[in-house]
Design a protein around this motif. Sequence first.
Motif, PDB file in Angstrom:
ATOM      1  N   LEU A  23      44.726   4.307  60.069  1.00  0.00           N
ATOM      2  CA  LEU A  23      45.824   3.363  60.301  1.00  0.00           C
ATOM      3  C   LEU A  23      45.423   2.296  61.324  1.00  0.00           C
ATOM      4  N   LEU A  24      44.676   2.707  62.341  1.00  0.00           N
ATOM      5  CA  LEU A  24      44.338   1.796  63.433  1.00  0.00           C
ATOM      6  C   LEU A  24      43.039   1.022  63.211  1.00  0.00           C
ATOM      7  N   THR A  25      42.411   1.201  62.053  1.00  0.00           N
ATOM      8  CA  THR A  25      41.124   0.572  61.768  1.00  0.00           C
ATOM      9  C   THR A  25      41.135  -0.940  61.970  1.00  0.00           C
ATOM     10  N   ASN A  26      42.134  -1.627  61.519  1.00  0.00           N
ATOM     11  CA  ASN A  26      42.174  -3.088  61.594  1.00  0.00           C
ATOM     12  C   ASN A  26      43.022  -3.599  62.758  1.00  0.00           C
ATOM     13  N   THR A  27      43.149  -2.798  63.793  1.00  0.00           N
ATOM     14  CA  THR A  27      43.880  -3.208  64.985  1.00  0.00           C
ATOM     15  C   THR A  27      42.918  -3.289  66.153  1.00  0.00           C
ATOM     16  N   ARG A  28      43.424  -3.645  67.312  1.00  0.00           N
ATOM     17  CA  ARG A  28      42.574  -3.695  68.511  1.00  0.00           C
ATOM     18  C   ARG A  28      42.310  -2.311  69.090  1.00  0.00           C
ATOM     19  N   PHE A  29      42.998  -1.297  68.574  1.00  0.00           N
ATOM     20  CA  PHE A  29      42.845   0.069  69.080  1.00  0.00           C
ATOM     21  C   PHE A  29      41.720   0.763  68.318  1.00  0.00           C
ATOM     22  N   ARG A  30      40.726   1.243  69.054  1.00  0.00           N
ATOM     23  CA  ARG A  30      39.575   1.889  68.452  1.00  0.00           C
ATOM     24  C   ARG A  30      39.525   3.352  68.839  1.00  0.00           C
ATOM     25  N   PRO A  31      39.870   4.233  67.910  1.00  0.00           N
ATOM     26  CA  PRO A  31      39.749   5.658  68.228  1.00  0.00           C
ATOM     27  C   PRO A  31      38.296   6.003  68.551  1.00  0.00           C
ATOM     28  N   VAL A  32      38.072   6.458  69.768  1.00  0.00           N
ATOM     29  CA  VAL A  32      36.726   6.815  70.203  1.00  0.00           C
ATOM     30  C   VAL A  32      36.526   8.324  70.188  1.00  0.00           C
ATOM     31  N   HIS A  33      37.639   9.053  70.136  1.00  0.00           N
ATOM     32  CA  HIS A  33      37.552  10.511  70.084  1.00  0.00           C
ATOM     33  C   HIS A  33      38.873  11.062  69.565  1.00  0.00           C
ATOM     34  N   ALA A  34      38.789  12.036  68.669  1.00  0.00           N
ATOM     35  CA  ALA A  34      39.981  12.687  68.133  1.00  0.00           C
ATOM     36  C   ALA A  34      39.709  14.185  68.090  1.00  0.00           C
ATOM     37  N   ALA A  35      40.638  14.960  68.647  1.00  0.00           N
ATOM     38  CA  ALA A  35      40.461  16.414  68.729  1.00  0.00           C
ATOM     39  C   ALA A  35      41.831  17.084  68.757  1.00  0.00           C
ATOM     40  N   PRO A  36      41.870  18.407  68.494  1.00  0.00           N
ATOM     41  CA  PRO A  36      43.155  19.112  68.529  1.00  0.00           C
ATOM     42  C   PRO A  36      43.736  19.218  69.933  1.00  0.00           C
TER      43      PRO A  36
END
Length: 147
Positions: A23-36
């Motif tokens: 969802l955030l791919t084309n926004t200014r927000f860049r997920p740098v890490h995702a975890a539970p």
Amino acid sequence: METVVPLLITHRSKLFREALRQLLTNTRFRPVHAAPDLDQASEGYLAPGGNCVWLIGVEKYTAATNSLACRVGAIAPDVKRVVLAASQAIEDPMIAINGGVCGFLCEDISPDQLIKSLELIVDGEMVLHGHALQQARQLLTKMETPV
């Protein structure tokens, strides 16, 4: 040009984390890490002075979540902490705000509302999703009502 904002995502569901990432791919927000959960790998992104957003996905905002949010705030006060809750008690938004959280959102928020909320939070605003705001208002009304 908008500044890129690193985003940490913690959420119990791998599918949900991946959906947020896409969802955030084309926004200014860049997920740098995702975890539970907030694990050791993600703690490296919470350095003091770091400008990032930590999206905290929870079933319900608990005392343990609040303690962790407070601890992160003490370590890295510049990290914008945002709760994304599946359900909530009437007092949860107020507890979260007192713990230094900048946003309290409900999982039923639309993708556009989420992105707009994150934009406002990065710009220094505090955001409560409609349900959270209504519940905070109810709690304040109860506190103001004489017994």
